[in-house]
Design a protein around this motif. Structure first.
Motif, mmCIF file in Angstrom:
data_model
loop_
_atom_site.group_PDB
_atom_site.id
_atom_site.type_symbol
_atom_site.label_atom_id
_atom_site.label_comp_id
_atom_site.label_asym_id
_atom_site.label_seq_id
_atom_site.Cartn_x
_atom_site.Cartn_y
_atom_site.Cartn_z
ATOM 1 N N SER A 786 0.875 -1.199 -0.109
ATOM 2 C CA SER A 786 -0.041 -0.044 -0.080
ATOM 3 C C SER A 786 0.872 1.233 -0.161
ATOM 4 C CB SER A 786 -1.026 0.039 1.226
ATOM 5 O OG SER A 786 -1.822 1.194 1.274
ATOM 6 N N LEU A 787 1.920 1.158 0.771
ATOM 7 C CA LEU A 787 2.859 2.380 1.037
ATOM 8 C C LEU A 787 3.536 2.747 -0.594
ATOM 9 C CD1 LEU A 787 4.245 4.452 2.666
ATOM 10 C CD2 LEU A 787 5.915 2.764 3.133
ATOM 11 N N ALA A 788 3.921 1.610 -0.935
ATOM 12 C CA ALA A 788 4.622 1.960 -2.295
ATOM 13 C C ALA A 788 3.819 2.249 -3.288
ATOM 14 C CB ALA A 788 5.500 0.537 -2.857
ATOM 15 N N LEU A 794 0.324 9.169 -5.806
ATOM 16 C CA LEU A 794 0.013 10.271 -4.786
ATOM 17 C C LEU A 794 1.119 11.256 -4.490
ATOM 18 C CD1 LEU A 794 -2.628 8.546 -2.408
ATOM 19 C CD2 LEU A 794 -3.137 9.751 -4.882
ATOM 20 N N ASN A 795 2.369 10.607 -4.555
ATOM 21 C CA ASN A 795 3.575 11.405 -3.789
ATOM 22 C C ASN A 795 3.676 11.276 -2.275
ATOM 23 O OD1 ASN A 795 2.766 13.799 -2.257
ATOM 24 N ND2 ASN A 795 1.688 14.541 -3.873
ATOM 25 N N LYS A 796 4.983 11.340 -1.983
ATOM 26 C CA LYS A 796 5.363 11.039 -0.580
ATOM 27 C C LYS A 796 4.845 11.987 0.438
ATOM 28 C CE LYS A 796 9.498 8.350 -2.320
ATOM 29 N NZ LYS A 796 10.743 8.022 -2.171
ATOM 30 N N ASP A 797 4.339 13.124 0.078
ATOM 31 C CA ASP A 797 3.814 13.891 1.094
ATOM 32 C C ASP A 797 2.451 13.996 0.963
ATOM 33 O OD1 ASP A 797 6.319 14.594 2.286
ATOM 34 O OD2 ASP A 797 6.534 16.536 1.022
ATOM 35 N N TYR A 805 2.175 4.956 7.158
ATOM 36 C CA TYR A 805 3.078 4.893 8.021
ATOM 37 C C TYR A 805 2.440 4.858 9.682
ATOM 38 C CZ TYR A 805 6.766 6.196 4.959
ATOM 39 O OH TYR A 805 7.868 6.436 3.868
ATOM 40 N N GLN A 806 1.302 5.500 9.860
ATOM 41 C CA GLN A 806 0.918 5.365 11.082
ATOM 42 C C GLN A 806 0.338 3.877 11.557
ATOM 43 O OE1 GLN A 806 -1.760 8.669 10.301
ATOM 44 N NE2 GLN A 806 -1.688 9.365 12.277
ATOM 45 N N ARG A 827 7.695 9.876 10.771
ATOM 46 C CA ARG A 827 7.428 10.588 9.501
ATOM 47 C C ARG A 827 6.063 10.852 9.013
ATOM 48 N NH1 ARG A 827 10.306 5.427 6.309
ATOM 49 N NH2 ARG A 827 12.387 5.444 7.195
ATOM 50 N N ALA A 828 5.035 9.963 9.832
ATOM 51 C CA ALA A 828 3.641 10.516 9.630
ATOM 52 C C ALA A 828 3.341 11.692 10.083
ATOM 53 C CB ALA A 828 2.810 9.404 10.483
#
Length: 982
Positions: A786-788, A794-797, A805-806, A827-828
């Motif tokens: 999901s993260l990848a 969507l972009n990393k931000d 991340y949470q 990071r979250a």
């Protein structure tokens, strides 16, 4: 696949190669001049009917070593692109690989790299079928007991993993892989190429892997040339023009991914001759890197020579020389004797000869018209007259659409009172000028159909176009969204084409109106091509500031949004809105809709603050123009609430959701899909407030309505499954939740594709489901997927990346891996602060999550500060009487207790308990949970009797309301032991 045609002759002319000496000589020269360390290219191009496909097949046949021993040094592969989808460039490489595998080549590096890429990006899809594979997905192909295979075992990894890191990657993906024992040595050959997939020990990004795949495929072939220096490769590619159809806003010259993969593969492969057969020249000649390679090697495939035509007729055989001469002369493009023969016209002569039979004379094939079009019309009309009059009339009307099916034939018969039986349709399939597609629809040879249409008088043509347009339009307009199917789409395409032929003026408005149900059925990819064509047509005929151009930009952007291509959609929305404001002003419904659509796009990309004023502007305009009691206004209200909910502003979102539902119910009734979405949204607010049991029936009601309204394969149904599954997971009903997650994933991947943000959301929720069941290994796999996917799309931000991340960090905490969880929570928090600023509930929750992790690490002072930050934000944004504030008070009490600030700890524990009591009463999980910390605080202050009563009350409530009597009940009983133990 087309049906085999019946014919009294052995080889129907349209399927027989017309022998051409010049292309054969060109091919022969090219084959014997293939460089060992580079590539050669040849192209044959020309309009339809010139025999390009037949030429490709004949050259392929003639280059067989069994026919011509001098070709023993080549390995041939035929890639026929007729009817194949050109949307997946990875499939192109599989097709090439499989075509060469049939000629005896092996692809160890490509197969392993492709498996890595597939697992990383599309792991849930069935693995493509490989010819003569050495690598197997065991769950699909082999049993664990197969004696001919080696599993990716620990011993294998110890032997190879350091040099071939891909093996380690595959072994950890949850899918079992194996390879043939006889191919084990191939791994040594693969490793040098697989290393490019890794950087600093990590797999490179997905898009970089995709770009490297053509190079890796080429390396396997180069290795073959290195070990077999006298051999060469020849790749035949037929119908290459279709690669550019629809690429980049319909501009055929614009490079696309499919074409770039082909370029890369050819450029990197040594000893290869690539032969392209296409309607147009290969556009690579405009690229400086290819200009010299192609110079003088793009050959126009024009008419036939007399020798070629005569030789071909003799092979049929047409034995009478006078008949052959008459047929050839009648097939020339003009009456001039030196003109070349047009292959399609010669084919029509042969079809006529088949009908005339033994009584044929030279006069039957003479054509006196002087122009090419006139001569072609004579041949076409002559051929039609060979059939009964009713069949001729039916074929004439069926030449108007590009495609037709049995229903269309029946309509023509009834509309024009033709004395034909519906059963006569099967005979049409056997005509030489008719081709059947894989979906069963038929088409006349386009040049023949165009000739028939041009011969209509204006009145008859208008009548035919009008009646067929109305007919296809009715077929393309189902009563309900659930009825949209492939027949709807095929009919809509024909209706759109016929409507455009009537008049461009009004066409865009017609298209906007008629596509509504198809858009609601989520057929976004189909509509993308329709709106691309409409946009290009409008730009070619109007100025860019025309209102129809604005409408096209807007609807094309909507198709991108529907496919999750948010970045591509935004500039189109902006262009559309700019034109609309200029032409029709701010106070117009189309402009209001433009603002709403742009706001939706921004919301999907996590730009909530930028979206809010656009929603409000759109809503205000709609209220003025159509009033509040309108479905469109209610939809805008709902979207505004979505924007608040996405920011964690649940109290602000709730009344808007309620208002939207009330309006929609008055207008649409209970059984409309919009009503179901409203129920779903209200349930989401109840879930956020912790009222899980109250939310469940609304989620179920939403799902049931959507299934009835949209069918079981609609993305909205998948989303509803996903949301209900999340609710059931929170309530501990894991088995029911898992089946819903799986259903959701199947729909998303089948309808929207793997590369879609909704698919990433399903991955995330499935991961949380595994986590809730303490299957942390599977949870981590899905969190990573999901993260990848979210980072890529969507972009990393993006705030949705922060959610990944949470939740992943929460899984680490559940396993006691607090040090691993801390940087994920950090990071979250960083992403949420950049996205929302400090005054936002999601930022407050991020502070609280990180604080809890720091508390686990016994960093109590740091945790205390973060809880205090979070509480201040919650009170500023929502007020004190809010669940999240109560949770933070409860957690803060625990930290204060560890720091021995017992009075303060008791104060916050009591306040947490009171807030929950005011919000939910005693019948909730939260009531039982807050009592735990209250009891601990009472015990620390020496209020032992009160503490014992409080913890007993907590256990009683949690035994009733805690799903599966889980973690919180365990905490309560541990606290009870501490209190009773003094």
């Amino acid at each position: 696949m087309s049906r085999r045609r019946k014919s009294p002759i052995e080889n129907p002319a349209i399927e027989v190669f017309v022998d051409r000496e010049e292309p054969k000589r060109t091919f022969e020269d090219a084959v014997f001049s293939i460089p060992k360390d580079n590539c050669n290219l040849r192209t044959w191009y020309g309009v339809g009917g010139q025999g390009k496909t037949a030429l490709a097949r004949e050259l392929f046949r003639l280059s067989s070593a069994e026919i011509e021993p001098s070709y023993t040094h080549i390995r041939r592969a035929m890639l026929d692109l007729h009817g194949r989808s050109k949307t997946d460039p990875e499939q192109l490489l599989v097709w090439i690989r499989n075509a060469f595998a049939k000629s005896g080549l092996s692809f160890p590096a490509f197969d392993l790299a492709f498996a890595i890429m597939w697992e990383q990006t599309r792991g849930e899809e069935p693995f493509p079928k490989l010819e003569k594979p050495w690598l197997h997905r065991t769950r699909e192909i082999l049993s664990d007991n197969s004696s001919d295979t080696i599993m990716f075992s620990r011993e294998l990894l110890e032997e190879f993993a350091e040099t071939i890191p891909g093996l380690g990657f595959l072994a950890k993906r949850g899918t079992r892989w194996a390879f043939d024992k006889s191919r084990k040595a191939w791994l040594e050959h693969s490793r040098q190429y697989l290393k490019v997939l890794y950087k600093n020990g990590e797999l490179i990004p997905d898009y970089e892997i995709s770009d490297l795949m053509p190079w890796i495929l080429a390396q396997d072939m180069n290795h073959h040339i290195k070990t077999n220096p006298n051999e060469r490769f020849v790749l035949f590619i037929d119908e290459y023009e279709s690669v550019f159809d629809g690429a980049g806003m319909g501009m055929r010259w614009q490079e696309n991914k499919f074409d770039s993969h082909m370029r890369s593969f050819v450029a990197e492969t040594n000893g290869i001759l690539a032969l392209f057969f296409s309607r147009e020249k290969l556009p690579w000649e405009n690229d400086p890197d290819w200009a010299d390679v192609l110079k003088g090697h793009q050959h126009l495939l024009g008419g036939l020579s007399d020798f070629d035509a005569n030789d071909w007729l003799m092979k049929i055989p047409v034995n009478d020389s006078s008949l052959r001469k008459a047929m050839i002369d009648g097939a020339r493009e003009t009456t001039e004797k030196e003109d070349a023969i047009y292959p399609l016209m010669l084919d029509l002569q042969v079809a006529h000869w088949q009908k005339v039979g033994e009584r044929a004379t030279a006069e039957d094939f003479q054509v006196t018209a002087t122009s090419f079009q006139g001569r072609l019309e004579v041949l076409v009309r002559r051929l039609l007259r060979d059939y009964p009059k009713p069949v001729e009339e039916a074929l004439s009307y069926l030449s108007i659409p590009l495609r037709f099916d049995e229903k269309t034939f029946q309509f023509i018969v009834q509309e024009y009172n033709l004395p034909l039986s519906f059963n006569d349709f099967s005979d049409l399939k056997d005509l030489s000028i008719v081709t059947e597609a894989e979906d069963g629809w038929l088409s006349l040879h386009r040049a023949v159909a165009d000739t028939i249409v041009q011969s209509f008088n204006a009145g008859t043509l208008d009548k035919g176009q009008t009646s067929l347009h109305k007919y296809f339009e009715e077929r393309a307009t189902p009563e309900q969204i659930i009825d949209v199917n492939d027949d709807t789409l095929s009919s809509f395409k024909e209706a759109a084409r016929l409507r455009l032929q009537e008049n461009l003026n009004g066409y865009v408005g017609w298209l906007k109106d008629k596509q509504t149900k198809i858009s609601a059925a989520a057929k976004h990819k189909f509509l993308e091509s329709i709106w691309q064509e409409a946009l290009q047509t409008c730009l070619s005929n109007f100025s860019e500031s025309h209102i129809d151009v604005a409408v096209c930009y807007n609807h094309l952007a909507e198709t991108y949004d529907g496919q999750g291509k948010y970045e591509a959609a935004e500039p189109l929305y902006l262009k559309s809105l700019e034109i609309m404001k200029q032409l029709i002003g701010e106070e117009h419904m189309d402009t209001a809709t433009g603002y709403k659509n742009l706001a939706e796009n921004l919301r999907h990309r996590g730009k909530y603050e930028a979206a809010e004023p656009l929603y409000l502007k759109s809503l205000e305009t709609m209220k003025q123009l159509i009033g509040e009691e309108h479905s469109d206004t209610a939809t805008c209200i709902n979207y505004l609430a979505d924007n608040y909910r996405a920011q964690g502003k649940y109290e602000k979102a709730a009344p808007f959701y309620k208002k939207s539902l009330e309006i929609k119910k008055r207008i649409l009734g209970e059984e409309h899909a919009d009503i179901a979405i409203c129920y779903n949204n209200i349930a989401s607010i109840l879930t956020a407030r912790g009222k899980l049991e109250d939310a469940t029936p609304l989620y179920k009601k939403s799902l049931n309505i959507l299934e009835r309204a949209l069918g079981e394969e609609h993305p909205h149904v998948a989303t509803s499954c996903n949301n209900l599954a999340g609710n059931l997971t929170a309530r501990g009903k894991y088995k029911d939740a898992t089946s819903l997650h799986q259903r959701c994933l199947e729909i998303y991947e089948r309808v929207l594709g793997v590369e879609h943000p909704h698919t990433a959301t399903c991955y995330l929720n499935l991961a949380y489901n595994f986590q809730a069941q303490a299957d942390y290994q599977m949870a981590e796999v899905w969190y990573q997927k999901s993260l990848a996917l979210r980072e890529r799309l969507l972009n990393k931000d993006h705030p949705d990346v922060a959610v990944c991340y949470q939740l992943w960090a929460s899984s680490m905490r559940a396993q006691g891996k607090y040090e691993a969880a801390e940087p994920l929570y950090q990071r979250a928090l960083n992403i949420n602060k950049r996205a929302f600023g400090e005054d936002n509930l999601k930022v407050a929750i991020s502070y609280s999550d990180l604080a809890s992790c720091l508390s686990n690490l016994e960093k109590y002072e740091d945790a205390l500060k973060l809880y205090q930050y979070g509480i201040k934000i919650c009170i500023r944004v929502l007020g004190e009487k809010y669940l999240q504030t109560a949770i933070m008070y409860n957690n803060l009490s625990g930290v204060l207790s560890e720091l021995k600030h017992d009075e303060e700890a008791y104060k916050y524990a009591v306040r947490s308990y009171q807030i929950v009591l005011e919000i939910f009463g005693t019948e909730s999980i939260w009531h039982g949970r807050t009592l735990i910390q209250k009891a601990i605080a009472e015990h620390k202050l020496g209020k032992s009797e009160t503490a014992i009563k409080t913890i007993s009350e907590s256990i009683n409530y949690l035994e009733i309301y805690e799903p599966l009597k889980g973690n919180w009940l365990k905490k309560a009983r541990d606290a009870e032991k501490r209190i009773l133990g003094g």
